[in-house]
Design a protein around this motif. Sequence first.
Motif, PDB file in Angstrom:
ATOM      1  N   LEU A 171      27.733  39.226  39.711  1.00 36.33           N
ATOM      2  CA  LEU A 171      27.978  38.022  40.477  1.00 36.33           C
ATOM      3  C   LEU A 171      26.974  38.039  41.559  1.00 36.33           C
ATOM      4  O   LEU A 171      26.296  37.100  41.984  1.00 36.33           O
ATOM      5  CB  LEU A 171      29.330  37.606  40.812  1.00 36.33           C
ATOM      6  CG  LEU A 171      29.616  36.327  41.672  1.00 36.33           C
ATOM      7  CD1 LEU A 171      29.244  35.153  40.692  1.00 36.33           C
ATOM      8  CD2 LEU A 171      31.143  36.468  42.040  1.00 36.33           C
ATOM      9  N   ILE A 172      26.992  39.094  42.294  1.00 36.39           N
ATOM     10  CA  ILE A 172      25.775  39.207  43.363  1.00 36.39           C
ATOM     11  C   ILE A 172      24.572  39.370  43.077  1.00 36.39           C
ATOM     12  O   ILE A 172      23.571  38.489  43.519  1.00 36.39           O
ATOM     13  CB  ILE A 172      26.345  40.531  44.273  1.00 36.39           C
ATOM     14  CG1 ILE A 172      27.702  40.598  44.919  1.00 36.39           C
ATOM     15  CG2 ILE A 172      25.269  41.060  45.175  1.00 36.39           C
ATOM     16  CD1 ILE A 172      27.943  41.887  45.475  1.00 36.39           C
ATOM     17  N   GLY A 225      36.596  43.934  37.649  1.00 35.16           N
ATOM     18  CA  GLY A 225      36.307  43.263  38.975  1.00 35.16           C
ATOM     19  C   GLY A 225      34.807  43.737  39.624  1.00 35.16           C
ATOM     20  O   GLY A 225      34.137  43.020  40.088  1.00 35.16           O
ATOM     21  N   THR A 226      35.002  45.138  39.469  1.00 31.31           N
ATOM     22  CA  THR A 226      33.907  45.917  40.053  1.00 31.31           C
ATOM     23  C   THR A 226      32.165  45.272  39.198  1.00 31.31           C
ATOM     24  O   THR A 226      31.553  44.980  39.994  1.00 31.31           O
ATOM     25  CB  THR A 226      33.931  47.493  39.878  1.00 31.31           C
ATOM     26  OG1 THR A 226      34.906  47.830  40.551  1.00 31.31           O
ATOM     27  CG2 THR A 226      32.936  48.236  40.432  1.00 31.31           C
ATOM     28  N   TYR A 285      31.985  42.731  37.241  1.00 33.19           N
ATOM     29  CA  TYR A 285      31.677  41.295  37.546  1.00 33.19           C
ATOM     30  C   TYR A 285      31.205  41.033  38.831  1.00 33.19           C
ATOM     31  O   TYR A 285      30.274  40.056  38.952  1.00 33.19           O
ATOM     32  CB  TYR A 285      32.883  40.606  37.030  1.00 33.19           C
ATOM     33  CG  TYR A 285      32.465  38.912  37.227  1.00 33.19           C
ATOM     34  CD1 TYR A 285      31.424  38.591  36.476  1.00 33.19           C
ATOM     35  CD2 TYR A 285      33.199  38.239  38.097  1.00 33.19           C
ATOM     36  CE1 TYR A 285      31.007  37.146  36.682  1.00 33.19           C
ATOM     37  CE2 TYR A 285      32.767  36.979  38.372  1.00 33.19           C
ATOM     38  CZ  TYR A 285      32.027  36.480  37.571  1.00 33.19           C
ATOM     39  OH  TYR A 285      31.651  35.088  37.792  1.00 33.19           O
ATOM     40  N   GLY A 286      31.746  41.711  39.949  1.00 38.05           N
ATOM     41  CA  GLY A 286      31.281  41.479  41.141  1.00 38.05           C
ATOM     42  C   GLY A 286      29.850  42.058  41.536  1.00 38.05           C
ATOM     43  O   GLY A 286      29.135  41.059  42.100  1.00 38.05           O
ATOM     44  N   LEU A 287      29.543  43.069  40.838  1.00 31.20           N
ATOM     45  CA  LEU A 287      28.036  43.364  40.952  1.00 31.20           C
ATOM     46  C   LEU A 287      27.194  42.337  40.330  1.00 31.20           C
ATOM     47  O   LEU A 287      26.188  42.198  40.757  1.00 31.20           O
ATOM     48  CB  LEU A 287      27.894  44.901  40.434  1.00 31.20           C
ATOM     49  CG  LEU A 287      28.377  45.960  41.149  1.00 31.20           C
ATOM     50  CD1 LEU A 287      28.314  47.148  40.429  1.00 31.20           C
ATOM     51  CD2 LEU A 287      27.933  45.988  42.697  1.00 31.20           C
ATOM     52  N   GLN A 344      32.414  45.037  31.298  1.00 31.76           N
ATOM     53  CA  GLN A 344      33.043  43.781  31.722  1.00 31.76           C
ATOM     54  C   GLN A 344      34.183  43.770  30.644  1.00 31.76           C
ATOM     55  O   GLN A 344      35.271  43.401  30.884  1.00 31.76           O
ATOM     56  CB  GLN A 344      32.261  42.767  31.904  1.00 31.76           C
ATOM     57  CG  GLN A 344      31.636  42.810  33.247  1.00 31.76           C
ATOM     58  CD  GLN A 344      30.781  41.196  33.630  1.00 31.76           C
ATOM     59  OE1 GLN A 344      31.176  40.313  33.272  1.00 31.76           O
ATOM     60  NE2 GLN A 344      29.643  41.466  33.944  1.00 31.76           N
TER      61      GLN A 344
END
Length: 147
Positions: free
Chosen positions: A49-50, A42-43, A45-47, A99
Amino acid sequence: MPERQEFPKQIPYEEGMQIPDGYTLEMRARRGLVIAGAVTFGTMYGLSLIGGVQSISDGNGDFGALVVPLVGPFIALATSDASIDGELGAVLVVDGIAQIGGALMLLGGLLSQKKVLIRNDLASEHVEIVPFATGRGDLGLGIRGTM
């Protein structure tokens, strides 16, 4: 007034051991792996994605592939000016590996369940995440609970 003795909510189960009165044998996901995998994936992929959304909105698009989970960093590395020898290339490789590692930990924690003894008053009330497959070849995760 005498103190009431509190029994543990959960006891580790070892194959062949006798189930104590007041407990039920259940299969549970490996919570530590699930949490570690979800946080790692999550961390990272979140980065990504941003960064991918920012690249697309800037009109640059070189790193738009970062919006794709798991393989996005490798696609971005192959389609951008980033070099695997450079600092940005190394970041993309580490991002992709993290990831994939996080997703594997999450999946491993969900699929390799362990046997535990749950106190009877708690055994019938739980929620779990389970993998599922349909006859049409669809795969996914679902939430199952009982009361």
